[in-house]
Design an enzyme around this catalytic site. Structure first.
Site, short mmCIF file in Angstrom:
data_model
loop_
_atom_site.label_atom_id
_atom_site.label_comp_id
_atom_site.label_asym_id
_atom_site.label_seq_id
_atom_site.Cartn_x
_atom_site.Cartn_y
_atom_site.Cartn_z
N ILE A 158 0.84 -1.21 0.00
CA ILE A 158 0.00 0.00 0.00
C ILE A 158 0.87 1.25 0.00
O ILE A 158 0.60 2.21 -0.74
CB ILE A 158 -1.00 -0.03 1.18
N THR A 238 -4.26 5.24 7.50
CA THR A 238 -5.21 4.22 7.02
C THR A 238 -4.74 2.83 7.46
O THR A 238 -5.17 1.83 6.89
CB THR A 238 -5.35 4.23 5.48
N SER A 239 -3.83 2.78 8.46
CA SER A 239 -3.29 1.47 8.85
C SER A 239 -4.12 0.88 10.00
O SER A 239 -5.13 0.22 9.75
CB SER A 239 -1.81 1.57 9.18
N ARG A 240 -3.71 1.16 11.23
CA ARG A 240 -4.49 0.77 12.40
C ARG A 240 -4.44 1.92 13.39
O ARG A 240 -3.42 2.59 13.53
CB ARG A 240 -3.93 -0.50 13.05
N GLU A 269 -12.06 2.10 18.11
CA GLU A 269 -13.05 2.28 17.03
C GLU A 269 -14.38 1.76 17.52
O GLU A 269 -14.41 0.65 18.06
CB GLU A 269 -12.62 1.49 15.78
N HIS A 288 -13.28 3.80 9.03
CA HIS A 288 -12.50 2.63 8.58
C HIS A 288 -13.06 2.07 7.26
O HIS A 288 -13.51 0.92 7.19
CB HIS A 288 -12.49 1.54 9.68
N ALA A 290 -11.31 2.58 4.08
CA ALA A 290 -10.34 2.75 3.00
C ALA A 290 -10.44 1.66 1.93
O ALA A 290 -10.19 1.91 0.75
CB ALA A 290 -8.92 2.81 3.56
C1 DGY Z 1 -7.71 -4.49 6.33
O1 DGY Z 1 -7.99 -5.26 5.41
O2 DGY Z 1 -6.90 -4.81 7.21
C2 DGY Z 1 -8.37 -3.15 6.35
O3 DGY Z 1 -8.14 -2.45 7.49
C3 DGY Z 1 -9.84 -3.26 6.04
O4 DGY Z 1 -9.92 -3.55 4.70
#
Ligand code: DGY
Length: 327
Positions: A158, A238-240, A269, A288, A290
């Site tokens: 990513i 957009t990770s955790r 969350e 959440h 993405a």
């Molecule tokens: C994942 O896949 O880990 C994302 O956070 C959700 O698609």
């Protein structure tokens, strides 16, 4: 031969569910809410497989309650919610869904970055609230993408896809693969400059996080990292959620250590209404999503189902997190 019982912890796109229903008895948690642990503990007793989500904790207690379990499959690329070591000890393979959501998630990371840099959500809210009276030379001034420096923390699939987008926007791209080690000398990747983690923080106009959540990355961005960043910096995650210390972030935004945060993920969350981030005007939070395109979520459901079916048939999972179970 009777069909095996599998647990599916939420309604997933039909493509994946139909695959499972063809070959298994499916016990499905039908409500659009996190599956209660008691429901899992009750149903997993007889189950051969579980298809779970990132919202479900698959820990030792759950595994102990599942004497017949052959496979765990999550409909996500991240698997920090699963006690993978415990699964490995029991010889249970764990499947996940890498690759399929890379471009969708990178698009979204970039969308968050642009929304923050150009104040898109602030501007939209202003119009809808009826404040727009006239064009103004100083209304919602933001930051240019072109010529800016984007720092990418974590240069996996990513992170690399985000870098490709940034190049298209004429940005300088800095990246670090590891947050603890110096970059390999002379490492090159399509005009990306590899530097160490502190340099990414100090030199970037925008910082985007793409590391998995592990013990090492928990609260990777805390008070001192935020203080290192430019006061004008924008942070995208957009990770955790728990890669960032969210209390430290709220404070950094309040005192102006950085200028904006755009978060797809939070800790916890959902973000509680009383959390200081919730009230920060320069903190954009989305739920959440993405990887949430129709196509990608459909493909994720199929991959998760295929991993599960492979495990039930005693075959190697196409996308396995713990290959050591096959050693
Ligand atoms: C994942 O896949 O880990 C994302 O956070 C959700 O698609």
């Amino acid at each position: 031969m009777s069909k095996p019982l599998v647990l599916v912890t939420r309604q997933i796109p039909d493509a994946g569910l139909d695959l499972l229903r063809g070959q298994c008895h499916v016990a499905l948690w039908e409500e659009d809410s996190v599956v209660p642990r008691d429901w899992v503990l009750e149903h997993i007793r007889e189950a051969s497989g579980v298809l779970c989500l990132l919202t479900d904790t698959i820990d030792r207690g759950v595994l102990d309650a599942a004497p017949s379990l052959k496979v765990v499959s999550t409909m996500a690329v991240g698997f920090d919610n699963i006690a993978v070591n415990e699964c490995s000890k029991r010889g249970i393979p764990v499947g996940h869904t890498p690759g399929v959501l890379t471009e969708t998630t990178a698009d979204f990371s970039f969308a968050l970055l642009m929304a923050a840099a150009r104040r898109i959500v602030d501007g939209a809210r202003y119009v809808k609230e009826g404040h727009w009276k006239t064009w103004s030379p100083t209304l919602f001034l933001g930051q240019d993408m072109s010529g800016a420096t984007l720092g990418i923390v974590g240069f996996g699939r990513i992170g690399q896809a985000v870098a490709r987008r940034a190049k298209g926007f004429g940005m300088r791209v800095l990246a670090c693969r590891s947050t603890t080690q110096a970059p390999t000398q002379g490492e090159a990747h399509d005009d990306v400059e590899f530097v160490d983690f502190p340099t990414v923080l100090t030199e970037s106009d925008f910082v985007s996080l793409h590391v998995p959540l592990t013990q090492e990355t928990h609260h990777l961005i805390g008070k001192s990292e935020l203080a290192r960043m430019k006061n004008s910096a924008i942070l995208v995650n957009t990770s955790r959620g728990s890669v960032i210390d969210s209390q430290a972030l709220a404070l950094a935004l309040a005192v102006g250590d950085i200028t904006y945060a755009a978060l797809d993920v939070t800790d916890p969350e959902p973000v509680p209404l009383e959390h200081p981030l919730f009230h920060e005007p320069h903190c954009l939070i989305v739920p959440h999503i993405a990887s949430a395109s129709f196509a990608t979520r459909g493909k994720m459901s199929v991959m998760a189902a295929e991993n599960l079916l492979a495990g039930l048939h005693g075959k190697r999972l196409p996308f396995v997190v713990n290959p050591e179970v096959y050693a």
